[in-house]
Design a protein around this motif. Structure first.
Motif, PDB file in Angstrom:
ATOM      1  N   GLN A  42      62.034  51.569 -32.507  1.00 47.23           N
ATOM      2  CA  GLN A  42      61.705  51.701 -31.085  1.00 47.23           C
ATOM      3  C   GLN A  42      60.311  51.183 -30.750  1.00 47.23           C
ATOM      4  OE1 GLN A  42      63.804  52.816 -28.712  1.00 47.23           O
ATOM      5  NE2 GLN A  42      62.225  52.209 -27.281  1.00 47.23           N
ATOM      6  N   LEU A  45      60.280  47.556 -30.020  1.00 50.98           N
ATOM      7  CA  LEU A  45      60.851  47.268 -28.705  1.00 50.98           C
ATOM      8  C   LEU A  45      59.824  47.554 -27.616  1.00 50.98           C
ATOM      9  CD1 LEU A  45      64.377  48.863 -29.098  1.00 50.98           C
ATOM     10  CD2 LEU A  45      63.784  46.473 -29.218  1.00 50.98           C
ATOM     11  N   ASP A  46      59.105  48.690 -27.758  1.00 47.82           N
ATOM     12  CA  ASP A  46      58.123  49.044 -26.737  1.00 47.82           C
ATOM     13  C   ASP A  46      57.042  47.975 -26.647  1.00 47.82           C
ATOM     14  OD1 ASP A  46      59.451  51.280 -26.111  1.00 47.82           O
ATOM     15  OD2 ASP A  46      58.099  52.677 -27.089  1.00 47.82           O
ATOM     16  N   PHE A  48      57.122  44.800 -27.607  1.00 46.82           N
ATOM     17  CA  PHE A  48      57.587  43.513 -27.078  1.00 46.82           C
ATOM     18  C   PHE A  48      57.915  43.613 -25.595  1.00 46.82           C
ATOM     19  CE2 PHE A  48      58.778  42.594 -31.625  1.00 46.82           C
ATOM     20  CZ  PHE A  48      57.707  41.748 -31.786  1.00 46.82           C
ATOM     21  N   LYS A  49      58.432  44.779 -25.188  1.00 48.81           N
ATOM     22  CA  LYS A  49      58.701  44.934 -23.756  1.00 48.81           C
ATOM     23  C   LYS A  49      57.409  44.854 -22.959  1.00 48.81           C
ATOM     24  CE  LYS A  49      58.273  48.520 -21.685  1.00 48.81           C
ATOM     25  NZ  LYS A  49      58.252  49.892 -21.202  1.00 48.81           N
ATOM     26  N   LEU A  50      56.364  45.498 -23.479  1.00 52.28           N
ATOM     27  CA  LEU A  50      55.105  45.467 -22.735  1.00 52.28           C
ATOM     28  C   LEU A  50      54.599  44.041 -22.609  1.00 52.28           C
ATOM     29  CD1 LEU A  50      53.316  48.603 -24.071  1.00 52.28           C
ATOM     30  CD2 LEU A  50      54.055  48.143 -21.773  1.00 52.28           C
ATOM     31  N   SER A  52      56.362  41.501 -22.238  1.00 44.69           N
ATOM     32  CA  SER A  52      57.177  40.760 -21.285  1.00 44.69           C
ATOM     33  C   SER A  52      56.952  41.234 -19.858  1.00 44.69           C
ATOM     34  CB  SER A  52      58.652  40.890 -21.633  1.00 44.69           C
ATOM     35  OG  SER A  52      59.151  42.096 -21.127  1.00 44.69           O
ATOM     36  N   LYS A  53      56.047  42.177 -19.670  1.00 46.18           N
ATOM     37  CA  LYS A  53      55.811  42.674 -18.316  1.00 46.18           C
ATOM     38  C   LYS A  53      54.613  41.994 -17.681  1.00 46.18           C
ATOM     39  CE  LYS A  53      55.922  46.859 -16.979  1.00 46.18           C
ATOM     40  NZ  LYS A  53      56.666  47.907 -16.318  1.00 46.18           N
ATOM     41  N   GLY A  54      54.524  42.110 -16.370  1.00 51.14           N
ATOM     42  CA  GLY A  54      53.338  41.617 -15.692  1.00 51.14           C
ATOM     43  C   GLY A  54      52.199  42.587 -15.885  1.00 51.14           C
ATOM     44  N   SER A 212      48.278  48.153 -18.113  1.00 55.68           N
ATOM     45  CA  SER A 212      49.676  47.929 -17.797  1.00 55.68           C
ATOM     46  C   SER A 212      50.108  46.677 -18.540  1.00 55.68           C
ATOM     47  CB  SER A 212      49.834  47.723 -16.308  1.00 55.68           C
ATOM     48  OG  SER A 212      48.975  46.689 -15.910  1.00 55.68           O
ATOM     49  N   LEU A 216      48.267  46.632 -22.079  1.00 48.63           N
ATOM     50  CA  LEU A 216      48.668  47.841 -22.803  1.00 48.63           C
ATOM     51  C   LEU A 216      49.331  47.479 -24.122  1.00 48.63           C
ATOM     52  CD1 LEU A 216      48.792  50.880 -22.699  1.00 48.63           C
ATOM     53  CD2 LEU A 216      50.989  50.705 -21.626  1.00 48.63           C
ATOM     54  N   MET A 220      48.169  48.771 -27.706  1.00 42.99           N
ATOM     55  CA  MET A 220      49.042  49.500 -28.630  1.00 42.99           C
ATOM     56  C   MET A 220      48.955  48.884 -30.008  1.00 42.99           C
ATOM     57  SD  MET A 220      52.514  50.539 -26.680  1.00 42.99           S
ATOM     58  CE  MET A 220      53.384  51.286 -28.040  1.00 42.99           C
TER      59      MET A 220
ATOM     60  N   PHE B  33      64.713  43.448 -24.169  1.00 45.06           N
ATOM     61  CA  PHE B  33      63.752  44.484 -24.548  1.00 45.06           C
ATOM     62  C   PHE B  33      63.594  45.507 -23.446  1.00 45.06           C
ATOM     63  CE2 PHE B  33      62.340  40.921 -27.212  1.00 45.06           C
ATOM     64  CZ  PHE B  33      62.524  41.538 -28.419  1.00 45.06           C
ATOM     65  N   SER B  37      63.924  49.834 -23.732  1.00 43.78           N
ATOM     66  CA  SER B  37      62.735  50.670 -23.691  1.00 43.78           C
ATOM     67  C   SER B  37      62.335  50.803 -22.237  1.00 43.78           C
ATOM     68  CB  SER B  37      61.642  50.015 -24.520  1.00 43.78           C
ATOM     69  OG  SER B  37      60.395  50.291 -23.984  1.00 43.78           O
ATOM     70  N   ARG B  74      50.839  52.760 -13.701  1.00 46.88           N
ATOM     71  CA  ARG B  74      50.570  51.438 -14.271  1.00 46.88           C
ATOM     72  C   ARG B  74      51.467  51.161 -15.467  1.00 46.88           C
ATOM     73  NH1 ARG B  74      47.849  48.840 -10.546  1.00 46.88           N
ATOM     74  NH2 ARG B  74      45.810  49.679 -10.110  1.00 46.88           N
ATOM     75  N   THR B 102      55.405  44.438 -12.570  1.00 51.96           N
ATOM     76  CA  THR B 102      56.577  43.864 -11.953  1.00 51.96           C
ATOM     77  C   THR B 102      57.971  44.183 -12.418  1.00 51.96           C
ATOM     78  OG1 THR B 102      55.823  41.822 -12.814  1.00 51.96           O
ATOM     79  CG2 THR B 102      55.797  42.080 -10.410  1.00 51.96           C
TER      80      THR B 102
END
Ligand code: SF4
Lengths: 303, 197
Positions: A42, A45-46, A48-50, A52-54, A212, A216, A220, B33, B37, B74, B102
């Motif tokens: 997990q 995933l967290d 890599f997800k972060l 992919s975020k803005g 964010s 972030l 991490m 992803f 999550s 955030r 976003t």
């Protein structure tokens, strides 16, 4: 060139091992609460997800501090030997690591203050205060170790424990010092009784409150690397290093033990953290130092 | 707040937007992803919030899907509107929603977010949430049981994986429309920003 590749190898090893272990630790916490918990990957995933975020920026200091924290931590990481896998042979000095580790911490503090959020300032203040608490007992124990082995090199101390098998480990030669170092390790990792800096219920994640997305994610990653440094130091200094495989197994047990202890604890207030560290562990550390100075290495008299 | 019937509010169909043309490879990759999550914001508005503790703890264990509570907007991905929304709260919800980063999703709980529920036509409570912020998914029930909440979350994760949860794109594209509706409900506000003065 080999130094370059082994440095890359060490960073990758730290990344995969520590991030997997963080996922397993979440599973352990979940089982402690009679839940199933997330899958063991997990944490990947967290992260890599972060990425992919803005994310937004609060100015130059804010961005620069994140890079400085991550860069400083990676720079510290490649000085930490993983068992007998040493990148800079002869340079893996305890003082180098202590000084470099401060860069990561200060980068983080600078960046968090640069975000302008009052919770972040409170969190940073708590983090640095807690640092004041655990550094002192830990340094006294390690300095008495260095005094006895007459070397500040981490791999030197790890090798010196090899000869007598399991009884040669500092865990058995100086149990008092190991206990002090383990309590300090809990504080460094930010495990439960000492997770005052990032108390989500009180100060909304503290230093991390304004981070964010990609920022972030990088932080991490920095946190995972910092944990590798701290647990790695403990394993090398007190559990006798060993080969890479032995190192990773010892690492696993130390990290999971710290997680399990953290799982059953409440949280200290920040003044209680400092008062605790400067009472019990500091006293034990002094006793340990006196034993070492007056009787030779720890309890080696009767081992 | 009851809407003035004479004003034609829904002159454009905001739900018509098809965002599939902007779905690049990296976005599809990221969606994998994002759908594994999902961090929710620890923010509760109405009665439905009481169903969240059982959903989070041992019996239903939402962390199995990689979902966890986050203390600050955030870091959060999903905003749960757990029930009726008074006009006062709506302003805070909008501030909170705009602080999130976003790929962000909104889930409405219960009939109050759909059509006002038992607070329909109240002077202090808004009657339709998706006039003000884009809602990706509604969970039916007054209030929805934890099973329904879990089922709703599974649906949301599937929608994210397929790229169907695109409320945040709608909010960007039809921002004027949403802003107009928000101002109609709240009135213009002067926000005193002490930090940047
Ligand atoms: S739908 Fe029912 S449970 Fe939910 S907020 Fe409205 S009255 Fe409360």
């Amino acid at each position: 060139m080999t130094t370059f590749f082994s440095a890359i190898g060490l960073v990758l090893l730290a990344f995969f091992w520590q991030v997997t272990l963080s996922g397993i630790a979440r599973k352990v916490v979940a089982r402690g609460q009679k839940r199933m918990g997330p899958p063991f990957y997990q944490q990947f995933l967290d992260i890599f997800k972060l990425w992919s975020k803005g994310s937004i920026t609060h100015g130059f200091i804010y961005d620069f501090g994140v890079i400085m924290a991550l860069g400083g931590t990676i720079a510290t990481l490649i000085f930490v030997p993983a068992g007998n896998f040493v990148v800079f042979k002869g340079l893996d000095n305890f003082f180098v690591i202590t000084y470099l580790l401060a860069i990561g911490l200060l980068g983080m503090a600078m960046s968090a203050s640069g975000s302008g959020n009052p919770w972040a300032s409170i969190g940073v203040m708590r983090g640095l205060t807690q640092n004041l608490g655990y550094e002192l007992p830990f340094l006294i124990v390690v300095l008495s170790l260095i005094y006895d082995y007459k070397t500040g090199s981490i791999s030197g101390i790890a090798e010196a424990q090899q000869g007598m098998g399991i009884l040669g480990w500092n865990l058995f030669r100086m149990p008092l010092g190991t206990i002090v170092a383990f309590v300090s390790l809990l504080g460094m990792l930010g495990k439960k009784p000492f997770d005052t800096p990032i108390a989500p219920a009180e100060i909304a994640s503290g230093p991390l409150v304004e981070y964010s997305g990609k920022h972030l994610g990088l932080l991490m990653l920095q946190h995972e690397f910092a944990q590798f440094i701290e647990v790695g130091l403990f394993v090398n200094l007190f559990l006798g290093g060993g080969t890479v495989i032995e190192f990773l197994i010892k690492y696993f047990f130390v990290y999971i033990l710290a997680t399990m202890i953290g799982n059953v604890m409440g949280r200290f207030k920040i003044d209680e953290v400092v008062a605790f560290y400067l009472k019990v562990p500091l006293l034990l550390a002094f006793i340990q130092a006196l034993i070492i100075i007056f009787t030779g290495l720890g309890v080696s008299v009767w081992l | 707040m009851a809407l003035n019937e004479n004003e034609k509010i829904n002159e454009i169909d905001v739900n018509e937007l098809d965002c599939r043309d902007t779905k690049t490879f990296w976005e599809k990759f990221g969606n994998i992803f994002r759908s594994k999550s999902l961090w929710m914001l620890h923010y509760c508005t109405g009665c439905g919030a009481i169903e969240l503790p059982p959903t989070m703890t041992s019996r239903f264990d939402m962390e199995r899907f990689g979902m966890g509570p986050m203390a600050t907007p955030r870091q959060a991905d999903v905003l749960l509107i757990t029930g009726y929304l008074s006009v006062k709260t709506l302003r805070r919800v909008i501030y909170t929603y705009e602080q999130m980063q976003t790929p962000k999703y909104v889930v409405g709980f219960g009939s109050c977010t759909l059509n006002g529920g038992i607070y329909y036509d109240s002077y202090a409570v808004i009657s339709r949430l998706d006039y003000y912020i884009p809602v990706d998914l509604y969970i039916a029930g007054c209030m929805p049981r934890p099973e329904a909440v879990m089922n709703g979350f599974r649906t949301l994760l599937d929608m994210i994986n397929k790229g169907e949860a695109k409320g945040w794109k709608r909010y960007l594209k039809y921002n004027d429309w949403y802003k107009r509706n928000q101002i109609r409900a709240l009135g213009e506000v002067y926000v005193k920003d002490e930090f940047h003065e």
